[in-house]
Scaffold this motif. Structure first.
Motif, PDB file in Angstrom:
ATOM      1  N   VAL A 164      24.884  38.218  44.577  1.00  0.00           N
ATOM      2  CA  VAL A 164      25.330  39.257  43.650  1.00  0.00           C
ATOM      3  C   VAL A 164      24.141  40.080  43.169  1.00  0.00           C
ATOM      4  O   VAL A 164      24.197  41.318  43.114  1.00  0.00           O
ATOM      5  CB  VAL A 164      26.085  38.632  42.467  1.00  0.00           C
ATOM      6  N   LYS A 165      23.069  39.391  42.842  1.00  0.00           N
ATOM      7  CA  LYS A 165      21.868  40.087  42.362  1.00  0.00           C
ATOM      8  C   LYS A 165      21.270  40.964  43.458  1.00  0.00           C
ATOM      9  O   LYS A 165      20.883  42.124  43.211  1.00  0.00           O
ATOM     10  CB  LYS A 165      20.847  39.058  41.888  1.00  0.00           C
ATOM     11  N   ARG A 166      21.214  40.437  44.679  1.00  0.00           N
ATOM     12  CA  ARG A 166      20.577  41.164  45.775  1.00  0.00           C
ATOM     13  C   ARG A 166      21.395  42.375  46.224  1.00  0.00           C
ATOM     14  O   ARG A 166      20.846  43.418  46.567  1.00  0.00           O
ATOM     15  CB  ARG A 166      20.365  40.219  46.960  1.00  0.00           C
ATOM     16  N   SER A 167      22.717  42.241  46.207  1.00  0.00           N
ATOM     17  CA  SER A 167      23.579  43.281  46.779  1.00  0.00           C
ATOM     18  C   SER A 167      24.101  44.271  45.757  1.00  0.00           C
ATOM     19  O   SER A 167      24.679  45.295  46.124  1.00  0.00           O
ATOM     20  CB  SER A 167      24.761  42.629  47.490  1.00  0.00           C
ATOM     21  N   GLY A 168      23.946  43.952  44.478  1.00  0.00           N
ATOM     22  CA  GLY A 168      24.504  44.826  43.454  1.00  0.00           C
ATOM     23  C   GLY A 168      26.019  44.840  43.446  1.00  0.00           C
ATOM     24  O   GLY A 168      26.645  45.902  43.346  1.00  0.00           O
ATOM     25  N   CYS A 169      26.605  43.669  43.539  1.00  0.00           N
ATOM     26  CA  CYS A 169      28.068  43.545  43.599  1.00  0.00           C
ATOM     27  C   CYS A 169      28.730  44.165  42.374  1.00  0.00           C
ATOM     28  O   CYS A 169      28.239  44.048  41.252  1.00  0.00           O
ATOM     29  CB  CYS A 169      28.469  42.074  43.673  1.00  0.00           C
ATOM     30  N   LYS A 170      29.888  44.780  42.613  1.00  0.00           N
ATOM     31  CA  LYS A 170      30.704  45.303  41.527  1.00  0.00           C
ATOM     32  C   LYS A 170      31.812  44.324  41.131  1.00  0.00           C
ATOM     33  O   LYS A 170      32.286  44.346  39.995  1.00  0.00           O
ATOM     34  CB  LYS A 170      31.343  46.631  41.950  1.00  0.00           C
ATOM     35  N   ALA A 171      32.228  43.482  42.097  1.00  0.00           N
ATOM     36  CA  ALA A 171      33.379  42.617  41.832  1.00  0.00           C
ATOM     37  C   ALA A 171      33.272  41.335  42.648  1.00  0.00           C
ATOM     38  O   ALA A 171      32.584  41.281  43.673  1.00  0.00           O
ATOM     39  CB  ALA A 171      34.678  43.340  42.172  1.00  0.00           C
ATOM     40  N   LEU A 172      33.973  40.323  42.168  1.00  0.00           N
ATOM     41  CA  LEU A 172      34.130  39.057  42.870  1.00  0.00           C
ATOM     42  C   LEU A 172      35.619  38.808  43.064  1.00  0.00           C
ATOM     43  O   LEU A 172      36.385  38.818  42.091  1.00  0.00           O
ATOM     44  CB  LEU A 172      33.516  37.903  42.062  1.00  0.00           C
ATOM     45  N   VAL A 173      36.035  38.623  44.315  1.00  0.00           N
ATOM     46  CA  VAL A 173      37.396  38.176  44.595  1.00  0.00           C
ATOM     47  C   VAL A 173      37.348  36.657  44.665  1.00  0.00           C
ATOM     48  O   VAL A 173      36.773  36.084  45.594  1.00  0.00           O
ATOM     49  CB  VAL A 173      37.927  38.770  45.907  1.00  0.00           C
ATOM     50  N   LEU A 174      37.918  36.015  43.658  1.00  0.00           N
ATOM     51  CA  LEU A 174      37.859  34.559  43.529  1.00  0.00           C
ATOM     52  C   LEU A 174      39.234  33.988  43.879  1.00  0.00           C
ATOM     53  O   LEU A 174      40.217  34.249  43.177  1.00  0.00           O
ATOM     54  CB  LEU A 174      37.475  34.171  42.100  1.00  0.00           C
ATOM     55  N   VAL A 175      39.296  33.208  44.949  1.00  0.00           N
ATOM     56  CA  VAL A 175      40.549  32.583  45.374  1.00  0.00           C
ATOM     57  C   VAL A 175      40.522  31.132  44.927  1.00  0.00           C
ATOM     58  O   VAL A 175      39.769  30.321  45.462  1.00  0.00           O
ATOM     59  CB  VAL A 175      40.731  32.698  46.901  1.00  0.00           C
ATOM     60  N   ASN A 176      41.329  30.808  43.933  1.00  0.00           N
ATOM     61  CA  ASN A 176      41.330  29.467  43.345  1.00  0.00           C
ATOM     62  C   ASN A 176      42.726  29.145  42.817  1.00  0.00           C
ATOM     63  O   ASN A 176      43.207  29.840  41.925  1.00  0.00           O
ATOM     64  CB  ASN A 176      40.319  29.385  42.194  1.00  0.00           C
ATOM     65  N   PRO A 177      43.363  28.101  43.372  1.00  0.00           N
ATOM     66  CA  PRO A 177      42.956  27.240  44.475  1.00  0.00           C
ATOM     67  C   PRO A 177      42.685  28.027  45.755  1.00  0.00           C
ATOM     68  O   PRO A 177      43.268  29.070  45.977  1.00  0.00           O
ATOM     69  CB  PRO A 177      44.149  26.296  44.653  1.00  0.00           C
ATOM     70  N   HIS A 178      41.795  27.435  46.562  1.00  0.00           N
ATOM     71  CA  HIS A 178      41.245  28.187  47.687  1.00  0.00           C
ATOM     72  C   HIS A 178      42.081  28.041  48.953  1.00  0.00           C
ATOM     73  O   HIS A 178      42.459  26.937  49.338  1.00  0.00           O
ATOM     74  CB  HIS A 178      39.811  27.722  47.964  1.00  0.00           C
TER      75      HIS A 178
END
Length: 397
Positions: A164-178
């Motif tokens: 996230v730090k390296r790429s400058g992410c704007k969002a996280l798609v979190l699939v949980n349960p995966h």
């Protein structure tokens, strides 16, 4: 390991092949007649009786006109009540919006909250339509690996922070349960992810559609319930379709945490992204309000079936790596140690006449994996497992 229930659970184990093949849904309609399908994530079980009754009642009274929903559908309050009762999450009904399915929910949020070429972090492997959505929308995928450990699948949270730090992410798609590994993230893991999201100001798009398919002692925790900060940066996506086998009703809900994003969504023309069918709302409401008895039986059957898959794979295919899923009705099998020399999906279809999912559509490094849907009757599951293990050169059962 708990003993399996006795063979033959009415409504779940009394399925006939003729009845299943007569369905028009893609799972049973697309494969050839001699092929058993265990691929797309539909269950084989009949629709929950309370849902059938609610739909028949609406049709019997010819209630198919425009719905009177000046403040949104009844699902908004039903969803909020269910989250409070099942998870202790004080979700706000005022922040719930209806969409036709979870993929549309994701696409709308990405459209509103991110731009062309923005970086979006996502676990890999992952649900193929999610990865395809990110590629089609030209969002730069930042893969966060799920790691296969001796204790099961684990999300590489340290890699998330670095990426996230390296790429400058704007969002996280979190699939949980995966999906596809069946992993349920713990409270400690979710708190770590929330700290990363806060540190890098990430929007968290939390897919929780498999939440009600979690097996004890594991427990689903809504990401937005972790803290005020998590609540304000999280968009939660869910539906009754997975846990109650209702994919064709085309109804899902999105809970918007960020004020700005909710305002942006509501500023769009009201029908631009489509509206849900009243029958979809009726079915979902019936499932969430009256389907819990059926759902308890379902979890009993699925718990038995997941253990059966694990037992058979461990004993007949000892080189294939597999962890007992903590949620979902999907088994994720690593056939790479077999050295097949061809995609296992193709080999199992050709030599075993079973259609499974797996491979490259699930992301980088997913070649050699199979995803097996075990939401079927005990007899059909045993036949599927017999064919799969034979096709992969397994020991005699």
């Amino acid at each position: 390991m708990k003993p399996a229930p006795a063979r033959g659970i009415p409504g779940f184990d009394d399925l006939s092949l003729d009845w299943l093949r007569a369905r028009g849904s893609v799972k049973w309609h697309r494969p050839k007649r001699d092929v058993l399908p265990a691929w797309v994530a539909d269950m084989d079980f009949p629709t929950p009786p309370p849902v059938v009754a609610a739909l028949y009642e609406a049709v019997d009274r010819h209630d198919l006109g425009y719905p009177d929903w000046p403040d949104g559908s009844p699902l908004r309050s039903v969803f909020a009540k269910r989250m409070a009762e099942r998870h202790g999450w004080a979700a706000s009904a005022d922040r719930v919006r209806e969409q036709t399915d979870l993929i549309q929910c994701l696409q709308l949020v990405l459209h509103l909250a991110t731009s062309d070429a923005d970086a979006v972090a996502v676990q890999v492997p992952n649900y193929p339509p999610f990865l395809a959505t990110l590629q089609t929308m030209n969002r730069r995928i930042v893969p966060i690996p799920m790691e296969d450990t001796d204790d099961g699948w684990r999300m590489d949270i340290a890699a998330l922070d670095t990426a996230v730090k390296r790429s400058g992410c704007k969002a996280l798609v979190l699939v949980n349960p995966h999906n596809p590994t069946g992993r349920v993230l713990t409270q400690d893991e979710l708190v770590e992810i929330a700290a990363i999201a806060r540190r890098h100001d990430l929007l968290v798009i939390s897919d929780e559609i498999h939440a009600e398919l979690t097996y004890a002692p594991h427990r689903h925790i809504p990401f937005a319930s972790l803290s005020d900060d998590a609540a304000h940066r999280t968009v939660t996506l869910t539906s009754a379709t997975k846990a109650f086998n209702l994919a064709a009703i085309r109804c899902a809900v999105t809970h918007y945490g960020p004020d700005r994003l909710l305002a942006l969504r509501d500023a769009q023309p009201p029908d631009l992204y489509g509206t849900v069918s009243p029958l979809g709302v009726i079915a979902t409401q019936a499932a969430w309000e009256h389907g819990d008895a059926w759902h308890r039986d379902l979890l009993t059957v699925l718990d038995r079936n997941r253990r059966r898959v694990h037992e058979v794979v461990s004993s007949r295919l000892p080189l294939v790596r597999h962890h007992l899923p903590e949620a979902t009705y999907l088994a994720w099998l690593d056939t790479r140690p077999l050295g097949l020399g061809e995609p296992p999906v193709e080999k199992v279809l050709r030599d075993g006449r079973v259609l499974l999912d797996g491979g490259a559509p699930f992301g980088p490094d997913a070649d050699g994996f199979l995803r097996l849907n075990f939401a079927t009757s005990q007899d059909l599951l045993d036949e599927i497992l017999a064919r799969v293990t034979a096709a992969l050169g397994g020991r005699e059962g």
